[in-house]
Motif scaffolding. Structure first.
Motif, PDB file in Angstrom:
ATOM      1  N   CYS A 117       1.338  -6.028  -3.978  1.00 21.55           N
ATOM      2  CA  CYS A 117       1.878  -6.113  -2.620  1.00 21.55           C
ATOM      3  C   CYS A 117       1.299  -4.970  -1.784  1.00 21.55           C
ATOM      4  N   ASN A 166       2.642  -4.332   1.420  1.00 22.92           N
ATOM      5  CA  ASN A 166       3.527  -4.184   2.580  1.00 22.92           C
ATOM      6  C   ASN A 166       4.282  -2.867   2.654  1.00 22.92           C
ATOM      7  N   CYS A 218       7.336  -1.826   2.116  1.00 22.40           N
ATOM      8  CA  CYS A 218       8.667  -1.686   2.718  1.00 22.40           C
ATOM      9  C   CYS A 218       9.206  -0.361   2.176  1.00 22.40           C
ATOM     10  N   TYR A 241      11.819   1.004   1.133  1.00 20.56           N
ATOM     11  CA  TYR A 241      12.759   1.142   0.011  1.00 20.56           C
ATOM     12  C   TYR A 241      12.161   0.669  -1.311  1.00 20.56           C
ATOM     13  N   CYS A 242      10.993   0.040  -1.272  1.00 24.62           N
ATOM     14  CA  CYS A 242      10.595  -0.818  -2.390  1.00 24.62           C
ATOM     15  C   CYS A 242       9.551  -0.186  -3.316  1.00 24.62           C
ATOM     16  N   VAL A 295       7.899  -1.957  -5.636  1.00 21.73           N
ATOM     17  CA  VAL A 295       6.946  -2.964  -6.132  1.00 21.73           C
ATOM     18  C   VAL A 295       5.472  -2.617  -5.846  1.00 21.73           C
ATOM     19  N   PRO A 296       5.116  -2.195  -4.607  1.00 21.38           N
ATOM     20  CA  PRO A 296       3.691  -1.888  -4.370  1.00 21.38           C
ATOM     21  C   PRO A 296       3.168  -0.768  -5.271  1.00 21.38           C
ATOM     22  N   GLN A 323       4.482 -11.841  -3.985  1.00 24.28           N
ATOM     23  CA  GLN A 323       5.467 -11.022  -3.267  1.00 24.28           C
ATOM     24  C   GLN A 323       5.498 -11.383  -1.792  1.00 24.28           C
TER      25      GLN A 323
HETATM   26 FE1  SF4 Z   1       8.331  -5.382   0.793  1.00 26.84          FE
HETATM   27 FE2  SF4 Z   1       8.699  -4.928  -1.767  1.00 26.84          FE
HETATM   28 FE3  SF4 Z   1       8.598  -7.417  -0.905  1.00 26.84          FE
HETATM   29 FE4  SF4 Z   1       6.388  -5.942  -0.940  1.00 26.84          FE
HETATM   30  S1  SF4 Z   1       7.567  -6.596  -2.701  1.00 26.84           S
HETATM   31  S2  SF4 Z   1       7.090  -7.248   0.765  1.00 26.84           S
HETATM   32  S3  SF4 Z   1       7.156  -3.929  -0.423  1.00 26.84           S
HETATM   33  S4  SF4 Z   1      10.172  -5.935  -0.407  1.00 26.84           S
END
Ligand code: SF4
Ligand code: SAH
Ligand code: F3S
Length: 459
Positions: free
Chosen positions: A177, A179, A181, A183-184, A186-187, A221
């Motif tokens: 990912c 993006n 965000c 809080y996240c 995942v990236p 994602q």
């Molecule tokens: Fe946002 Fe996390 Fe979804 Fe990527 S995976 S778009 S950073 S919420």
């Protein structure tokens, strides 16, 4: 090198494997690759950890409680290892991509044999082999104690997939990912976004349909940004068009859609293409523009509403589901009320609700989080209560109607169930094996908290 030699050795030992998956569909899909690899090595599978010679935990790091659950369950393996010192324990997935989590696992659970990251599934064979040779005293060139691999590497396209279902398949169309965000995690654990080549996706899906698969879910994602890094490749709508050229009786689903990238073109494709399910999972995360900005979501409440209006206009029976976070740092009660008002306005068929969880290394972890846990729980309860009423009203509109549904494997609370095109669960009042794995017509008889009830009328 490890393939045939290992297969012979393992088959001789008659080894049993157990794989447990935590987290999202991306991990479910990775676990199917892990199982394919274990099967290729000559292992068979068992349902109980206590019967296994190899245990693999595929972990999730998205929220703190997901990590706690994993750590608790690794801890419980200690006794099994005492009883069977030859037991091979491998921990992989998103948690092991983080330095702090790896160090925690190593220091708390020295009996773990292998730690690998998300991109190393194809190396698991080699690592298990190394540990195996040592434990089973088979003379060889390997003599490692503990092994770990986690740095980013491209995943092998040619891994065999051992699918859990015969009718439903998850097909990742991209990894990672971009993006961020705020809080996240995942990236950071899944790395940068990489789209798979359309030809490889198409081939995999055509093959699944030829083998009788009826529901295929494309995973990413943010599926709406599919193709961005493919030179001259196709975008997500074009990919859907390409895939659904295949003749046959099947449904295509996809998740997750990001409001900043979803296009009118995609919504129109869903409207006109009867192979694509009338359901969009479109996380909004917060109804407050101030919080959305802090979350780095890159859309506003107004933009979100306008997408939904467009979708409802083009596809009147569209079902919308979403993810939402309560208690993001600095979320005031007013901000939260904005979330409540958006939920009321949109009327999601169902909602996945999360209390904000601080993830070390993300920008939000540096923001002041002064809201008490008690307050966050109160907000969550208020939201859940509202959503229960909305879901119930949404479902009540179906009662008395008839629809084509896809029978699911297994059962929920002892009842056989099916999914509608809009992804609503239907608990079946009648069932026999003639209906197994098939599309059926169901008359909806009522609704309850988790979905609809229905009677199968014919096939
Ligand atoms: Fe946002 Fe996390 Fe979804 Fe990527 S995976 S778009 S950073 S919420
Ligand atoms: N890529 C998807 C979702 C991935 S994670 C998307 O952008 O929508 C699934 C959900 O977990 C997110 O939508 C979010 O609601 C939730 N989530 C992610 N990080 C979180 C955190 N730190 N605390 C609480 N919930 C979180
Ligand atoms: Fe969890 Fe990794 Fe999915 S962190 S939510 S398993 S991408």
């Amino acid at each position: 090198m490890y393939g045939s030699k290992f297969k012979k050795l393992i088959s001789k030992q008659n080894l049993f494997a157990f794989v447990r998956t935590y987290g999202c569909q991306q991990n479910v899909s990775d676990s199917e690759k892990i199982k394919g690899l274990l099967l290729n090595m000559g292992c068979s599978f068992v349902k109980e950890k206590k019967d296994a010679d190899i245990i693999v935990f595929n972990t999730c790091a998205v929220r703190e409680n997901a990590e706690f659950r994993v750590l608790g369950n690794i801890g419980m393996l200690k006794d099994l290892k005492k009883q069977n010192p030859k037991l091979i324990i491998a921990i992989c997935g998103c948690m092991t991509q983080q330095y702090s989590a790896r160090e925690k696992i190593k220091s708390m659970f020295p009996f773990v044999d292998i730690i690998i990251g998300t991109d190393f599934i194809d190396d698991l064979r080699e690592l298990i082999f190394k540990v195996f040779v040592k434990k089973y005293n088979i003379s060889g060139e390997f003599n490692n104690n503990f092994i770990e691999k986690y740095l980013n590497k491209k995943l092998d396209e040619n891994l065999t997939v051992h699918r859990d279902s015969k009718i439903k398949a998850f097909v990742p169309i991209m990894n990672g990912c971009d993006n961020f965000c705020s809080y996240c995690i995942v990236p950071y654990v899944r790395g940068r976004e990489i789209s798979r080549k359309p030809e490889a996706i198409k081939e995999e899906i055509e093959n699944l349909i030829d083998r009788g698969y009826k529901s295929i879910t494309l995973l990413g994602q943010n599926v709406n940004s599919y193709g961005k890094n493919l030179n001259g490749g196709m975008n997500f709508t074009e990919l859907l068009r390409e895939i659904t050229k295949k003749k046959g009786d099947y449904w295509i689903r996809f998740m997750t859609s990001h409001p900043k990238d979803i296009t009118k073109e995609l919504i129109e494709e869903i409207a006109f293409n009867d192979k694509i399910c009338k359901h969009i999972h479109l996380p909004f995360q917060s109804g407050s523009n101030r919080i959305l900005k802090k979350m780095n979501r890159q859309y506003t409440r107004e933009k979100y509403i306008s997408i939904v209006e467009y979708a409802r206009n083009k596809i009147p029976d569209i079902s919308l589901t979403s993810d939402v976070i309560v208690g993001f740092p600095s979320e005031s009660y007013y901000d939260f009320k904005q979330t409540i008002s958006l939920v009321k306005l949109i009327g999601f068929s169902s909602l996945f609700t999360f209390i904000y969880s601080k993830r070390e290394g993300t920008p939000a972890a540096k923001m002041k989080d002064l809201i008490s846990h008690e307050e966050k729980s109160k907000r969550l309860d208020e939201l859940l209560k509202l959503q229960r009423e909305i879901s119930s009203e949404f479902c009540s509109k179906f009662v008395g109607k008839k629809e084509r549904v896809l029978l699911e494997e297994g059962h929920k609370n002892g009842l056989k169930f099916a999914k509608t095109n809009q992804n609503i669960t239907v608990f079946l009042e009648n069932y026999n094996d003639d209906y197994k794995d098939k599309f059926c017509n169901v008359k909806f008889t009522g609704h309850k908290r988790q979905g609809l009830t229905g009677i199968i009328q014919n096939r």
